[in-house]
Design an enzyme around this catalytic site. Structure first.
Site, mmCIF file in Angstrom:
data_model
loop_
_atom_site.group_PDB
_atom_site.id
_atom_site.type_symbol
_atom_site.label_atom_id
_atom_site.label_comp_id
_atom_site.label_asym_id
_atom_site.label_seq_id
_atom_site.Cartn_x
_atom_site.Cartn_y
_atom_site.Cartn_z
ATOM 1 N N LYS A 43 0.843 -1.195 0.000
ATOM 2 C CA LYS A 43 0.000 0.000 0.000
ATOM 3 C C LYS A 43 0.879 1.247 0.000
ATOM 4 O O LYS A 43 2.095 1.174 0.245
ATOM 5 C CB LYS A 43 -0.918 -0.014 1.227
ATOM 6 C CG LYS A 43 -0.208 -0.127 2.559
ATOM 7 C CD LYS A 43 -1.189 -0.318 3.696
ATOM 8 C CE LYS A 43 -0.451 -0.489 5.021
ATOM 9 N NZ LYS A 43 -1.380 -0.644 6.151
ATOM 10 N N ARG A 57 -11.485 0.018 12.334
ATOM 11 C CA ARG A 57 -11.307 0.717 11.060
ATOM 12 C C ARG A 57 -12.089 0.016 9.961
ATOM 13 O O ARG A 57 -12.656 0.657 9.087
ATOM 14 C CB ARG A 57 -9.827 0.750 10.671
ATOM 15 C CG ARG A 57 -8.925 1.447 11.655
ATOM 16 C CD ARG A 57 -7.511 1.590 11.130
ATOM 17 N NE ARG A 57 -6.992 0.383 10.502
ATOM 18 C CZ ARG A 57 -5.701 0.175 10.268
ATOM 19 N NH1 ARG A 57 -4.817 1.096 10.629
ATOM 20 N NH2 ARG A 57 -5.284 -0.936 9.677
ATOM 21 N N TYR A 86 14.236 30.553 8.559
ATOM 22 C CA TYR A 86 13.089 31.280 9.096
ATOM 23 C C TYR A 86 13.140 31.379 10.623
ATOM 24 O O TYR A 86 13.495 30.423 11.320
ATOM 25 C CB TYR A 86 11.788 30.584 8.705
ATOM 26 C CG TYR A 86 11.470 30.649 7.233
ATOM 27 C CD1 TYR A 86 11.295 31.859 6.573
ATOM 28 C CD2 TYR A 86 11.339 29.485 6.486
ATOM 29 C CE1 TYR A 86 10.999 31.922 5.222
ATOM 30 C CE2 TYR A 86 11.037 29.521 5.131
ATOM 31 C CZ TYR A 86 10.874 30.748 4.505
ATOM 32 O OH TYR A 86 10.580 30.790 3.174
ATOM 33 N N MET A 134 10.334 24.633 2.631
ATOM 34 C CA MET A 134 9.616 23.783 1.689
ATOM 35 C C MET A 134 10.551 23.017 0.774
ATOM 36 O O MET A 134 10.327 21.836 0.462
ATOM 37 C CB MET A 134 8.661 24.631 0.845
ATOM 38 C CG MET A 134 7.856 23.829 -0.165
ATOM 39 S SD MET A 134 6.753 24.859 -1.148
ATOM 40 C CE MET A 134 5.541 25.333 0.079
#
Length: 387
Positions: A36, A134, A264, A312
């Protein structure tokens, strides 16, 4: 030689070695190779073809579209493709016609499968909710699901292949209770007239640690990629080999004075005059912003901490006075053989699991397949000789 800007190296020899080892551990129980999330971020098609070449005959891929992708590249019907999460609007006809195994958890879903049958019966696994909540039918809904399956199988509309569940793995006692609940559900199904040819309960962790839970087949995912799920256990402890190595190249360097604010918010300031090296991988590529102060990368065999916020598209490392040049290879995680962090160590440092880390590595990072196992069907696919 300059390294590529960024890349994830996938060692198919390591994957095959893990596969062989896990199958040896599980023998004589069948192993379903779980793929998966694009094979845990390693690339579905090459990993699946490598597994098929190794003799795997059960693959779990979560969704029907993923299974149909594998059928389209030549994974034949001698390989069973198990899916268990279905779009409520999905038309099951293509899946049924392609002999895709369908995990079904409720009467409405099973009825949609039955209604989609044309010429060949649908291959169905009936799911039991044993406490994870689930997937699977609850105890109250189970008799209705079984009764509909019995009628549909007698009418030739479906073939019930198995009953299955998934464990919460919260404690040995909870798992034992869940398996007892599952066993009672299978017994009830048989009392209602349903023959259950196969049972599968355990995934990677339970499959390793609880031999009595292996039933007829174990669903193995993370272990095959060299990412053990047991707390405090490393891949080397088990003899597994990490399959993915994430690397980049130093894109830029610059000399800066003492007390220079970095990235940052200036959450990092240099303690001395130093060199900063820019690594062109960021949170868009799957490196969490939380990595500052927790993750070290390796350049030339030396570890350096991430300095300042991860952006990013990039982050910085403080390399001091070391001779680090543009184009040098940066190893973010790998096998650990050259003192680099492993993906399991990343998971622990970031308060998560190794599976999450590899699944986060984005599509902007090319997967490059290496090893002697780049052969046969895998080589054909990578050369573009398969659809």
């Amino acid at each position: 030689m300059n390294a590529p800007l960024r890349r994830a190296e996938i060692d198919l020899d390591a994957y095959r070695a893990n596969l062989d080892l896990v199958r040896e551990w599980m023998d004589p129980v069948e192993v379903m190779a779980i793929m998966k999330a694009d094979a845990y971020g390693h690339g579905l098609e090459p990993i699946a073809l490598a597994a098929v070449d190794a003799g795997i005959r059960w693959i779990g891929v979560l969704t029907v579209p993923a299974a149909l992708r594998l059928r389209s590249i030549g994974v034949g019907e001698d390989v069973h493709l198990f899916t268990w999460q279905h779009d409520p609007a999905l038309d099951f006809r293509d899946a049924i016609d392609s002999a895709v195994d369908l995990g079904v958890s409720n009467v409405a879903e099973l009825q949609r499968v039955i209604d989609a049958v044309d010429q060949r019966p649908a291959r169905v696994h009936l799911g039991v909710d044993s406490g994870l909540h689930r997937d699977g039918a609850t105890l109250e809904a189970w008799p209705g699901l079984v009764s509909l399956a019995v009628d549909a199988q007698r009418a030739g509309r479906i073939e019930v292949v198995a009953a299955y569940t998934h464990l919460a793995e919260s404690s040995d006692e909870d798992d034992a209770s869940a398996v007892a609940l599952f066993d009672a559900a299978v017994e009830q199904a048989e009392d209602l007239g349903l023959d259950v040819p196969m049972e599968h309960v355990a995934a990677s962790l339970a499959g390793l640690e609880r031999k009595e839970f292996r039933k007829d087949m174990v669903r193995m995912g993370a272990n095959l990629f060299g990412i053990p799920g047991a707390d405090g256990v490393s891949a080397s402890d088990l003899g597994l080999e990490p399959v993915m190595t994430l690397t980049a190249s130093v894109a830029k360097t610059k000399r800066v004075p003492v007390d220079t604010g970095v990235s940052y918010d200036y959450t990092y300031r240099t303690a001395n005059e130093t060199t900063l090296a820019l690594v062109p991988v960021g949170y868009a590529d799957g490196v969490p912003r939380l990595a500052q102060g927790r993750i070290e990368v390796t350049i030339g065999g030396t570890r350096y901490p991430i300095a300042g916020r991860v952006a990013m598209d990039q982050f910085l490392v403080d390399v001091g006075d070391d001779d680090v040049q543009v184009g040098d290879t940066v190893v973010l995680f790998g096998t650990g053989e050259h003192d680099e962090m492993t993906v399991l160590e990343w998971g622990r440092a970031l308060g998560t699991i190794g599976e999450e880390i590899v699944c986060r590595i984005g599509t902007r990072v090319p997967r490059v397949y290496e090893g002697h196992r780049v052969e046969g069907h895998v080589a054909e696919y990578l050369r573009g000789e398969r659809p």
